[in-house]
Design a protein around this motif. Structure first.
Motif, PDB file in Angstrom:
ATOM      1  N   ILE A   1       0.668  -1.031   0.208  1.00  0.00           N
ATOM      2  CA  ILE A   1      -0.232  -0.024   0.015  1.00  0.00           C
ATOM      3  C   ILE A   1       0.731   1.355  -0.001  1.00  0.00           C
ATOM      4  CG2 ILE A   1      -1.486   1.302   1.482  1.00  0.00           C
ATOM      5  CD1 ILE A   1      -2.824  -1.118   1.760  1.00  0.00           C
ATOM      6  N   VAL A   2       1.766   1.255   0.495  1.00  0.00           N
ATOM      7  CA  VAL A   2       2.921   2.358   0.924  1.00  0.00           C
ATOM      8  C   VAL A   2       3.560   2.203  -0.497  1.00  0.00           C
ATOM      9  CG1 VAL A   2       4.773   3.017   1.905  1.00  0.00           C
ATOM     10  CG2 VAL A   2       3.318   2.475   3.413  1.00  0.00           C
ATOM     11  N   ILE A   3       3.959   1.387  -1.090  1.00  0.00           N
ATOM     12  CA  ILE A   3       4.180   1.455  -2.917  1.00  0.00           C
ATOM     13  C   ILE A   3       3.951   2.772  -3.924  1.00  0.00           C
ATOM     14  CG2 ILE A   3       5.344   0.757  -4.449  1.00  0.00           C
ATOM     15  CD1 ILE A   3       6.971  -1.449  -2.276  1.00  0.00           C
ATOM     16  N   PHE A   4       2.510   1.682  -3.678  1.00  0.00           N
ATOM     17  CA  PHE A   4       1.862   1.862  -4.912  1.00  0.00           C
ATOM     18  C   PHE A   4       1.160   3.534  -3.843  1.00  0.00           C
ATOM     19  CE2 PHE A   4       0.299  -1.960  -5.054  1.00  0.00           C
ATOM     20  CZ  PHE A   4      -0.158  -2.167  -7.007  1.00  0.00           C
ATOM     21  N   TYR A   5       0.714   3.901  -3.159  1.00  0.00           N
ATOM     22  CA  TYR A   5       0.391   6.037  -2.694  1.00  0.00           C
ATOM     23  C   TYR A   5       1.427   6.380  -3.389  1.00  0.00           C
ATOM     24  CZ  TYR A   5      -0.025   9.907  -0.139  1.00  0.00           C
ATOM     25  OH  TYR A   5       0.230  11.132   0.225  1.00  0.00           O
ATOM     26  N   PHE A   6       2.904   6.066  -3.108  1.00  0.00           N
ATOM     27  CA  PHE A   6       4.348   6.580  -3.502  1.00  0.00           C
ATOM     28  C   PHE A   6       4.029   7.056  -4.638  1.00  0.00           C
ATOM     29  CE2 PHE A   6       5.577   7.190   0.969  1.00  0.00           C
ATOM     30  CZ  PHE A   6       5.388   8.826   1.079  1.00  0.00           C
ATOM     31  N   LEU A   7       4.272   5.743  -5.488  1.00  0.00           N
ATOM     32  CA  LEU A   7       4.598   5.478  -7.488  1.00  0.00           C
ATOM     33  C   LEU A   7       2.983   5.733  -7.907  1.00  0.00           C
ATOM     34  CD1 LEU A   7       6.922   2.367  -7.477  1.00  0.00           C
ATOM     35  CD2 LEU A   7       7.111   4.977  -7.458  1.00  0.00           C
ATOM     36  N   LEU A   8       1.931   5.591  -7.521  1.00  0.00           N
ATOM     37  CA  LEU A   8       0.318   5.594  -8.289  1.00  0.00           C
ATOM     38  C   LEU A   8      -0.499   6.703  -7.682  1.00  0.00           C
ATOM     39  CD1 LEU A   8      -0.460   2.086  -9.263  1.00  0.00           C
ATOM     40  CD2 LEU A   8       0.763   3.710 -10.947  1.00  0.00           C
ATOM     41  N   ILE A   9      -0.310   7.116  -6.235  1.00  0.00           N
ATOM     42  CA  ILE A   9      -1.710   7.513  -5.651  1.00  0.00           C
ATOM     43  C   ILE A   9      -1.414   9.193  -6.016  1.00  0.00           C
ATOM     44  CG2 ILE A   9      -3.579   8.222  -3.908  1.00  0.00           C
ATOM     45  CD1 ILE A   9      -3.137   5.393  -3.709  1.00  0.00           C
ATOM     46  N   ARG A  10      -0.207   8.926  -5.417  1.00  0.00           N
ATOM     47  CA  ARG A  10       0.378  10.637  -5.143  1.00  0.00           C
ATOM     48  C   ARG A  10       0.669  11.873  -6.489  1.00  0.00           C
ATOM     49  NH1 ARG A  10       5.829  12.161  -2.720  1.00  0.00           N
ATOM     50  NH2 ARG A  10       5.448  14.514  -1.811  1.00  0.00           N
ATOM     51  N   PRO A  11       1.834  10.837  -7.173  1.00  0.00           N
ATOM     52  CA  PRO A  11       1.292  12.037  -8.880  1.00  0.00           C
ATOM     53  C   PRO A  11       0.373  12.109  -8.953  1.00  0.00           C
ATOM     54  CG  PRO A  11       3.390   9.962  -8.137  1.00  0.00           C
ATOM     55  CD  PRO A  11       2.509   9.710  -6.996  1.00  0.00           C
ATOM     56  N   GLN A  12      -0.230  11.346  -9.289  1.00  0.00           N
ATOM     57  CA  GLN A  12      -1.654  11.910  -9.881  1.00  0.00           C
ATOM     58  C   GLN A  12      -2.536  12.739  -9.449  1.00  0.00           C
ATOM     59  OE1 GLN A  12      -2.720  10.630 -12.921  1.00  0.00           O
ATOM     60  NE2 GLN A  12      -4.940  11.940 -12.619  1.00  0.00           N
TER      61      GLN A  12
END
Length: 127
Positions: A30-41
């Motif tokens: 979940i942390v990896i998805f947040y920093f690689l996908l959710i935050r940049p979007q």
């Protein structure tokens, strides 16, 4: 009725602390998805919202459909885009992909006209 319950699972007495180790992988994922996908979007969406709010009359814009034009009127959700002399299009402001530098529309037309002239000078044959 024994065939519904596996004997191996029924007899194993889970190890203490095994539940915590089993949670580390999903939390890390979940942390990896947040920093690689959710935050940049979210960052791109915030920048686009700011761009749309700052649109003003006279801005040269590129739409998501690839149309380049100059804004002639701006409303709350819609804007009128002048593509050429006497050709106006009404579009949603959210369809603007980017604001071009002043004069980019004219420079692009001059470049396209020059390419057409060169093509016609060669007899209309392309490579």
């Amino acid at each position: 009725m024994d065939f519904f319950i596996s004997d191996a699972l029924a007899q194993s007495g889970g190890q203490p602390g095994a539940g915590l180790t089993g949670l580390i992988f999903p939390i890390a994922l979940i942390v990896i998805f947040y920093f690689l996908l959710i935050r940049p979007q979210q960052k791109r969406a915030k920048e686009h919202k700011k761009l749309v709010e700052n649109l003003s009359k006279g801005d040269e814009v590129l739409t998501n459909g690839g149309i380049v034009g100059r804004i002639s009127d701006v409303g709350d959700t819609y804007a009128n885009l002048t593509l050429a002399e006497g050709v106006d299009v009404r579009m949603q402001k959210s369809a603007v992909a980017q604001v071009l530098p002043k004069g980019a529309m004219k420079a692009g037309l001059d470049k396209a006209d020059a390419a057409l002239k060169d093509d016609s000078d060669k007899g209309g044959k392309s490579k």
